[in-house]
Design a protein around this motif. Structure first.
Motif, mmCIF file in Angstrom:
data_model
loop_
_atom_site.group_PDB
_atom_site.id
_atom_site.type_symbol
_atom_site.label_atom_id
_atom_site.label_comp_id
_atom_site.label_asym_id
_atom_site.label_seq_id
_atom_site.Cartn_x
_atom_site.Cartn_y
_atom_site.Cartn_z
ATOM 1 N N ALA A 84 0.862 -1.178 0.000
ATOM 2 C CA ALA A 84 0.000 0.000 0.000
ATOM 3 C C ALA A 84 0.900 1.229 0.000
ATOM 4 O O ALA A 84 1.958 1.234 0.635
ATOM 5 C CB ALA A 84 -0.900 0.002 1.225
ATOM 6 N N PHE A 85 0.477 2.235 -0.720
ATOM 7 C CA PHE A 85 1.225 3.492 -0.759
ATOM 8 C C PHE A 85 0.407 4.535 0.010
ATOM 9 O O PHE A 85 -0.100 4.227 1.077
ATOM 10 C CB PHE A 85 1.553 3.857 -2.200
ATOM 11 C CG PHE A 85 2.475 2.843 -2.827
ATOM 12 C CD1 PHE A 85 3.834 2.865 -2.569
ATOM 13 C CD2 PHE A 85 1.969 1.825 -3.614
ATOM 14 C CE1 PHE A 85 4.686 1.894 -3.109
ATOM 15 C CE2 PHE A 85 2.807 0.861 -4.159
ATOM 16 C CZ PHE A 85 4.171 0.895 -3.899
ATOM 17 N N ASN A 86 0.220 5.709 -0.489
ATOM 18 C CA ASN A 86 -0.549 6.719 0.240
ATOM 19 C C ASN A 86 -2.050 6.450 0.114
ATOM 20 O O ASN A 86 -2.732 6.178 1.098
ATOM 21 C CB ASN A 86 -0.185 8.119 -0.278
ATOM 22 C CG ASN A 86 -0.799 9.211 0.541
ATOM 23 O OD1 ASN A 86 -0.971 9.072 1.748
ATOM 24 N ND2 ASN A 86 -1.161 10.302 -0.099
ATOM 25 N N THR A 87 -2.560 6.485 -1.111
ATOM 26 C CA THR A 87 -3.989 6.227 -1.356
ATOM 27 C C THR A 87 -4.185 5.036 -2.292
ATOM 28 O O THR A 87 -5.312 4.649 -2.556
ATOM 29 C CB THR A 87 -4.672 7.463 -1.990
ATOM 30 O OG1 THR A 87 -4.038 7.751 -3.246
ATOM 31 C CG2 THR A 87 -4.587 8.670 -1.072
ATOM 32 N N SER A 88 -3.090 4.484 -2.787
ATOM 33 C CA SER A 88 -3.190 3.381 -3.749
ATOM 34 C C SER A 88 -2.636 2.086 -3.180
ATOM 35 O O SER A 88 -1.859 2.096 -2.221
ATOM 36 C CB SER A 88 -2.465 3.735 -5.050
ATOM 37 O OG SER A 88 -1.072 3.823 -4.831
ATOM 38 N N MET A 89 -3.062 0.993 -3.810
ATOM 39 C CA MET A 89 -2.637 -0.339 -3.395
ATOM 40 C C MET A 89 -2.309 -1.155 -4.628
ATOM 41 O O MET A 89 -3.061 -1.133 -5.603
ATOM 42 C CB MET A 89 -3.779 -1.043 -2.638
ATOM 43 C CG MET A 89 -4.204 -0.350 -1.364
ATOM 44 S SD MET A 89 -5.917 -0.738 -0.921
ATOM 45 C CE MET A 89 -6.802 0.349 -2.041
ATOM 46 N N ALA A 117 -8.235 3.877 -3.097
ATOM 47 C CA ALA A 117 -9.339 3.907 -2.138
ATOM 48 C C ALA A 117 -10.069 5.244 -2.250
ATOM 49 O O ALA A 117 -9.439 6.285 -2.466
ATOM 50 C CB ALA A 117 -8.803 3.730 -0.717
ATOM 51 N N LEU A 118 -11.388 5.191 -2.096
ATOM 52 C CA LEU A 118 -12.202 6.401 -2.241
ATOM 53 C C LEU A 118 -12.949 6.725 -0.946
ATOM 54 O O LEU A 118 -13.448 5.834 -0.265
ATOM 55 C CB LEU A 118 -13.218 6.214 -3.367
ATOM 56 C CG LEU A 118 -12.626 5.928 -4.747
ATOM 57 C CD1 LEU A 118 -13.740 5.650 -5.746
ATOM 58 C CD2 LEU A 118 -11.749 7.079 -5.212
ATOM 59 N N ASP A 119 -13.048 8.032 -0.664
ATOM 60 C CA ASP A 119 -13.835 8.478 0.490
ATOM 61 C C ASP A 119 -15.293 8.655 0.059
ATOM 62 O O ASP A 119 -15.624 8.414 -1.112
ATOM 63 C CB ASP A 119 -13.231 9.755 1.096
ATOM 64 C CG ASP A 119 -13.365 10.990 0.213
ATOM 65 O OD1 ASP A 119 -14.147 10.971 -0.786
ATOM 66 O OD2 ASP A 119 -12.693 11.991 0.513
ATOM 67 N N PRO A 120 -16.195 9.074 0.961
ATOM 68 C CA PRO A 120 -17.612 9.219 0.594
ATOM 69 C C PRO A 120 -17.875 10.230 -0.535
ATOM 70 O O PRO A 120 -18.920 10.198 -1.170
ATOM 71 C CB PRO A 120 -18.273 9.673 1.897
ATOM 72 C CG PRO A 120 -17.397 9.099 2.964
ATOM 73 C CD PRO A 120 -16.000 9.205 2.410
ATOM 74 N N ASN A 121 -16.906 11.120 -0.804
ATOM 75 C CA ASN A 121 -17.041 12.096 -1.897
ATOM 76 C C ASN A 121 -16.332 11.641 -3.165
ATOM 77 O O ASN A 121 -16.088 12.440 -4.066
ATOM 78 C CB ASN A 121 -16.501 13.461 -1.453
ATOM 79 C CG ASN A 121 -17.288 14.029 -0.295
ATOM 80 O OD1 ASN A 121 -18.514 14.033 -0.320
ATOM 81 N ND2 ASN A 121 -16.590 14.471 0.738
ATOM 82 N N ASN A 122 -15.968 10.351 -3.204
ATOM 83 C CA ASN A 122 -15.253 9.764 -4.345
ATOM 84 C C ASN A 122 -13.896 10.419 -4.605
ATOM 85 O O ASN A 122 -13.433 10.500 -5.737
ATOM 86 C CB ASN A 122 -16.109 9.777 -5.617
ATOM 87 C CG ASN A 122 -17.254 8.815 -5.509
ATOM 88 O OD1 ASN A 122 -17.163 7.795 -4.825
ATOM 89 N ND2 ASN A 122 -18.349 9.133 -6.173
#
Length: 177
Positions: A84-89, A117-122
């Motif tokens: 896993a990196f910052n927001t990507s895997m 990975a996405l938050d509730p606001n995509n």
């Protein structure tokens, strides 16, 4: 969201599909696009399992077809995070065909998928780090940074001069001269 690191083994997803006539081409082999679709689903489940949030596919590395999977055979897919990196895997996805009639299993494909990975606001969200336990997981973990740098260079998002891990494979260090 829980940001504690998770074991790579916790992200393992195993998926099986039966190759039916609608999945095949005129040679009665599984169509590559159908296989990629199934691989994408397995990868998305593995990524979501790791970060407990929805994920989207960001990239797919080289997908090579070693052996075709015939109509009536079973497709066995295993997806597991490598790093896993910052927001990507990065997820390694392996595929085997299984001939139940003749009772043997054979390699078909392998690829690396990258999910964000996405938050509730995509929008991209931070993900937990990966704990690599086995020698194979540790090897995959180390190689993931080089594969990521290569992906970023090919996408025009990184200068080759900034890819220190990747450069170390090709440019001798001053200490070794």
């Amino acid at each position: 969201m829980n940001m504690d690191a998770k074991k790579a083994s916790e992200s393992l997803v195993v998926m099986n599909e039966l190759v039916l006539p609608n999945d095949t081409n005129t040679f009665e082999n599984l169509m590559g696009g159908r296989l990629m679709y199934w691989m994408d689903i397995a990868g998305a489940m593995s990524a979501a399992r790791h970060c407990n949030s929805p994920c989207m596919t960001a990239s797919v590395d080289n997908l090579s077809f070693k052996n075709p999977i015939k109509i009536g055979n079973i497709v066995h897919i295993e997806a597991k995070l490598t790093r896993a990196f910052n927001t990507s895997m990065e997820i390694n996805i392996k595929v085997w065909g299984e001939d139940s009639l003749h009772q043997y299993r054979y390699e078909s494909n392998e690829a690396y998928f990258t999910f964000v990975a996405l938050d509730p606001n995509n929008r991209p969200r931070k993900v937990p780090q990966v704990i690599a336990e086995t020698p194979e997981e540790q090897e995959q973990y180390v190689g993931a940074l080089r594969r990521r740098q290569l992906r970023l260079i090919l996408a025009g998002k990184m200068s080759p001069d900034d890819a220190t891990e990747l450069r170390a494979l090709f440019v001798p260090s001053k200490e070794n001269l």
